[in-house]
Design an enzyme around this catalytic site. Structure first.
Site, PDB file in Angstrom:
ATOM      1  N   HIS A 266     -65.847 -15.488  27.427  1.00  0.00           N
ATOM      2  CA  HIS A 266     -66.685 -16.446  27.950  1.00  0.00           C
ATOM      3  C   HIS A 266     -66.272 -17.885  27.384  1.00  0.00           C
ATOM      4  O   HIS A 266     -65.284 -18.375  27.678  1.00  0.00           O
ATOM      5  CB  HIS A 266     -68.242 -16.198  27.388  1.00  0.00           C
ATOM      6  CG  HIS A 266     -69.254 -16.742  28.192  1.00  0.00           C
ATOM      7  ND1 HIS A 266     -69.332 -17.886  29.153  1.00  0.00           N
ATOM      8  CD2 HIS A 266     -70.679 -16.758  27.855  1.00  0.00           C
ATOM      9  CE1 HIS A 266     -70.424 -18.194  29.424  1.00  0.00           C
ATOM     10  NE2 HIS A 266     -71.332 -17.725  28.786  1.00  0.00           N
ATOM     11  N   HIS A 309     -62.346 -15.590  37.466  1.00  0.00           N
ATOM     12  CA  HIS A 309     -63.834 -15.740  37.044  1.00  0.00           C
ATOM     13  C   HIS A 309     -64.872 -14.839  37.756  1.00  0.00           C
ATOM     14  O   HIS A 309     -64.588 -14.324  38.852  1.00  0.00           O
ATOM     15  CB  HIS A 309     -64.263 -17.240  37.826  1.00  0.00           C
ATOM     16  CG  HIS A 309     -65.434 -17.812  37.102  1.00  0.00           C
ATOM     17  ND1 HIS A 309     -66.787 -17.529  37.491  1.00  0.00           N
ATOM     18  CD2 HIS A 309     -65.598 -18.512  35.924  1.00  0.00           C
ATOM     19  CE1 HIS A 309     -67.539 -17.925  36.686  1.00  0.00           C
ATOM     20  NE2 HIS A 309     -67.044 -18.700  35.886  1.00  0.00           N
ATOM     21  N   ASP A 367     -61.966 -23.676  31.958  1.00  0.00           N
ATOM     22  CA  ASP A 367     -61.056 -23.540  30.769  1.00  0.00           C
ATOM     23  C   ASP A 367     -59.590 -23.851  30.679  1.00  0.00           C
ATOM     24  O   ASP A 367     -59.228 -24.356  29.639  1.00  0.00           O
ATOM     25  CB  ASP A 367     -61.561 -22.434  29.879  1.00  0.00           C
ATOM     26  CG  ASP A 367     -63.083 -22.435  29.554  1.00  0.00           C
ATOM     27  OD1 ASP A 367     -63.520 -23.233  29.361  1.00  0.00           O
ATOM     28  OD2 ASP A 367     -63.415 -21.323  29.992  1.00  0.00           O
TER      29      ASP A 367
HETATM   30  N1  CMC Z   1     -55.141 -11.998  34.123  1.00  0.00           N
HETATM   31  C1  CMC Z   1     -54.566 -10.967  34.596  1.00  0.00           C
HETATM   32  N2  CMC Z   1     -55.296 -10.303  35.420  1.00  0.00           N
HETATM   33  C2  CMC Z   1     -56.558 -10.416  35.551  1.00  0.00           C
HETATM   34  C3  CMC Z   1     -57.174 -11.698  34.916  1.00  0.00           C
HETATM   35  C4  CMC Z   1     -56.384 -12.510  34.109  1.00  0.00           C
HETATM   36  N3  CMC Z   1     -56.930 -13.561  33.693  1.00  0.00           N
HETATM   37  N4  CMC Z   1     -58.534 -11.710  35.265  1.00  0.00           N
HETATM   38  C5  CMC Z   1     -58.505 -10.865  36.027  1.00  0.00           C
HETATM   39  N5  CMC Z   1     -57.516  -9.995  36.271  1.00  0.00           N
HETATM   40  C6  CMC Z   1     -57.532  -8.665  37.250  1.00  0.00           C
HETATM   41  C7  CMC Z   1     -57.933  -7.506  36.592  1.00  0.00           C
HETATM   42  O1  CMC Z   1     -57.190  -6.754  35.809  1.00  0.00           O
HETATM   43  C8  CMC Z   1     -58.598  -6.438  37.724  1.00  0.00           C
HETATM   44  O2  CMC Z   1     -57.521  -6.215  38.496  1.00  0.00           O
HETATM   45  P1  CMC Z   1     -57.619  -4.678  39.276  1.00  0.00           P
HETATM   46  O3  CMC Z   1     -58.392  -5.113  40.363  1.00  0.00           O
HETATM   47  O4  CMC Z   1     -56.155  -4.278  39.543  1.00  0.00           O
HETATM   48  O5  CMC Z   1     -57.931  -3.893  38.044  1.00  0.00           O
HETATM   49  C9  CMC Z   1     -58.905  -7.915  38.829  1.00  0.00           C
HETATM   50  O6  CMC Z   1     -58.273  -9.110  38.347  1.00  0.00           O
HETATM   51  C10 CMC Z   1     -60.450  -8.208  38.705  1.00  0.00           C
HETATM   52  O7  CMC Z   1     -60.616  -8.482  37.270  1.00  0.00           O
HETATM   53  P2  CMC Z   1     -62.042  -8.065  36.334  1.00  0.00           P
HETATM   54  O8  CMC Z   1     -61.674  -8.103  34.937  1.00  0.00           O
HETATM   55  O9  CMC Z   1     -62.599  -6.885  37.190  1.00  0.00           O
HETATM   56  O10 CMC Z   1     -63.046  -9.339  36.829  1.00  0.00           O
HETATM   57  P3  CMC Z   1     -64.297  -9.576  35.986  1.00  0.00           P
HETATM   58  O11 CMC Z   1     -65.062 -10.425  36.943  1.00  0.00           O
HETATM   59  O12 CMC Z   1     -64.919  -8.645  35.417  1.00  0.00           O
HETATM   60  O13 CMC Z   1     -63.747 -10.637  34.737  1.00  0.00           O
HETATM   61  C11 CMC Z   1     -62.949 -12.628  33.646  1.00  0.00           C
HETATM   62  C12 CMC Z   1     -63.664 -12.146  35.074  1.00  0.00           C
HETATM   63  C13 CMC Z   1     -63.395 -13.950  33.645  1.00  0.00           C
HETATM   64  C14 CMC Z   1     -63.722 -12.037  32.431  1.00  0.00           C
HETATM   65  C15 CMC Z   1     -61.536 -12.155  33.761  1.00  0.00           C
HETATM   66  O14 CMC Z   1     -61.063 -12.915  34.900  1.00  0.00           O
HETATM   67  C16 CMC Z   1     -60.893 -12.904  32.558  1.00  0.00           C
HETATM   68  O15 CMC Z   1     -60.711 -12.031  31.477  1.00  0.00           O
HETATM   69  N6  CMC Z   1     -60.246 -13.998  32.612  1.00  0.00           N
HETATM   70  C17 CMC Z   1     -59.454 -14.546  31.517  1.00  0.00           C
HETATM   71  C18 CMC Z   1     -60.441 -15.027  30.527  1.00  0.00           C
HETATM   72  C19 CMC Z   1     -61.225 -16.316  30.886  1.00  0.00           C
HETATM   73  O16 CMC Z   1     -60.338 -17.187  31.220  1.00  0.00           O
HETATM   74  N7  CMC Z   1     -62.591 -16.685  30.782  1.00  0.00           N
HETATM   75  C20 CMC Z   1     -63.073 -17.856  31.352  1.00  0.00           C
HETATM   76  C21 CMC Z   1     -64.008 -17.732  32.254  1.00  0.00           C
HETATM   77  S1  CMC Z   1     -64.646 -19.431  33.071  1.00  0.00           S
HETATM   78  C22 CMC Z   1     -65.608 -19.799  31.744  1.00  0.00           C
HETATM   79  C23 CMC Z   1     -66.953 -19.469  31.754  1.00  0.00           C
HETATM   80  O17 CMC Z   1     -67.655 -19.625  32.855  1.00  0.00           O
HETATM   81  O18 CMC Z   1     -67.646 -18.762  30.848  1.00  0.00           O
END
Ligand code: CMC
Length: 430
Positions: A266, A309, A367
């Site tokens: 987050h 995201h 971010d």
């Molecule tokens: N790098 C590589 N792969 C990724 C990433 C990433 N940053 N983010 C998502 N994926 C992949 C993930 O492995 C999954 O692949 P598959 O479908 O093959 O299993 C797919 O993309 C969907 O990801 P998810 O984890 O199911 O998506 P989510 O909605 O649960 O997670 C997230 C969203 C923001 C937690 C995630 O994208 C992440 O960890 N990003 C990096 C951390 C980050 O930058 N966070 C800040 C968010 S913006 C600030 C805020 O509003 O808080």
């Protein structure tokens, strides 16, 4: 209120239930599942991916279109024509202020920036190397022990005063955490400066010499505050609402929001972006590609921080504005050749072209750029999430105010799918 209904029936039985469907102003329709519990069922939705937990009129996100509206106004127009305090007024009070209302609001914030001198003593209890978010969780919650006249959630007057105090005092506390960590005296707020300039003054001035706030950096700071001000029902806002649903006081609620924001998935992501750029280190094409490959490898926990995201499946509209601000700041400071920035730009380019990121719609988020700007301004990375918390305070308190205003808050209490042992007796031979 329902504009349609859905019928759920359980296969193989004659059980069936009619559930109302509601439409918001814009956005997807929702099925009201509350009646399910009366017939012995609950919905199962870990991570709340399909669950609306409240009504809200504050912020709307269309993730597919990459659209973010505050009270109907798009974030890019607000970032261009408005400023953080005006946006704060809009979020909390519901409409843009008139000139007089704005002046009055800005004055109230300006004259509430000091914290009680006793608050200074809390800092001495922390180690100098304590994470500033740990200090923020503690000191913001502790404000409830100082401002007894603004704790009553059911009082409109108390809610307003608490909101003004929190928005005004967060920059003061945030800057104090930094000053404490480097062993410098705290800088008191200056009432002749605007919100963002005052924050930079409290961060960087010392009693030894005059500190002149650079207006380009102050404007960039103000943009960063605006772009983080609110984001609908994210993890920290939902935390504030959940804590608020118990009737807890506003300072306790915001402290809980700060704790939720601290996580790297987050608000901790901007700090994690910089840690990632440090870890990548060498800006050669080969090395950068190695990290991109690691991010795609499911066996490797490494992720590209600042990408992806939960809601945006398109360019994060905040990231667009942040990118422009980033270019302005770097050219003002003459650091456009920063090697970290080179790595960041190359990562952005690869991710926008690579099938893995394109197929999953993993765009740079807010971010990704904010960390680079903050670093260029001279703010250490462990302060990044603190700045996010400062900026998000107006969003949190606006949601809390919206939730408690009608006086009909239902305590938040999710259900569970129990998968543990069934009833069993304590063993007689133990
Ligand atoms: N790098 C590589 N792969 C990724 C990433 C990433 N940053 N983010 C998502 N994926 C992949 C993930 O492995 C999954 O692949 P598959 O479908 O093959 O299993 C797919 O993309 C969907 O990801 P998810 O984890 O199911 O998506 P989510 O909605 O649960 O997670 C997230 C969203 C923001 C937690 C995630 O994208 C992440 O960890 N990003 C990096 C951390 C980050 O930058 N966070 C800040 C968010 S913006 C600030 C805020 O509003 O808080």
């Amino acid at each position: 209120m329902a504009d349609n209904t859905v019928h759920l029936s359980l296969e193989g039985t004659d059980e069936s239930i009619e559930l109302p469907v509601y439409s918001g102003t814009v956005g997807p329709r929702v099925i009201d599942v509350r009646a399910l519990s009366k017939v012995g069922y609950f919905t199962y939705d870990p991570g709340f991916v399909s669950t609306a937990a409240c009504n809200s009129a504050i912020t709307y996100i269309d993730g597919a279109k990459g659209m973010l509206l505050h009270r109907g106004y798009p974030i890019d127009e607000l970032a261009k024509h408005s400023n953080y305090l005006e946006l704060g007024y809009l979020l909390f009070y519901g409409e843009l202020p008139t000139k007089e209302q704005y002046e009055q609001f800005a004055n109230i914030i300006r004259y509430h920036t000091l914290v009680h001198e006793q608050v200074h003593n809390f800092f001495k209890g922390f180690r100098r190397d304590a994470h500033p978010m740990a200090i923020m969780c503690g000191t913001v919650g502790a404000l409830a022990g100082f401002y007894h006249d603004s704790l009553e959630a059911s009082s409109e007057h108390d809610r307003k005063v608490a909101a003004h105090r929190l928005v005004a005092k967060m920059p003061t506390l945030a800057a104090m955490t930094y000053k404490y960590s480097i062993g410098q005296p705290f800088s008191y707020p200056r009432n002749d400066l605007d919100y963002a300039a005052n924050f930079l003054h409290m961060m960087f001035s010392t009693p030894c010499e005059e500190y002149k706030v650079n207006p380009v950096l102050a404007r960039a700071m103000d943009r960063i505050f605006m772009l983080h001000a609110d984001h609908e029902q994210n993890a920290s806002t939902s935390t504030v609402r959940l804590v608020g649903s118990t009737g807890a006081n506003p300072f306790a609620c915001i402290s809980a929001g700060i704790a939720a924001l601290w996580g790297p998935a987050h608000g901790g992501a901007n700090e994690a972006v910089l840690a990632m750029l440090d870890e990548i280190g060498d800006d050669s094409e080969e090395n950068i590609q190695r990290f991109v490959d690691r991010a795609k490898d499911k066996e490797d926990p490494f992720r590209l921080m600042g990408f992806g995201h939960r809601v945006y499946r398109n360019f994060d509209p905040r990231a667009k504005v942040m990118k422009e601000t980033c270019d302005e700041v770097l050219s003002e400071l003459g650091v456009a050749d920063d090697p970290k920035l080179k790595i960041a730009k190359r990562l952005e380019q690869i991710a926008l072209e690579d099938d893995y990121f394109v197929e999953r719609k993993l765009y740079p988020n807010v971010d990704f750029y904010s960390g680079i700007i903050l670093r260029a301004i001279g703010i250490p990375s462990n302060m990044f999430t603190v700045i996010f918390a400062m900026a998000r305070t107006i969003g949190w308190i606006s949601h809390w105010n919206e939730m408690v205003s009608p006086g009909s808050v239902k305590i938040g209490r999710p259900r569970q799918l129990y998968v543990g042992s069934d009833f069993r007796h304590y063993p007689a031979d133990k």
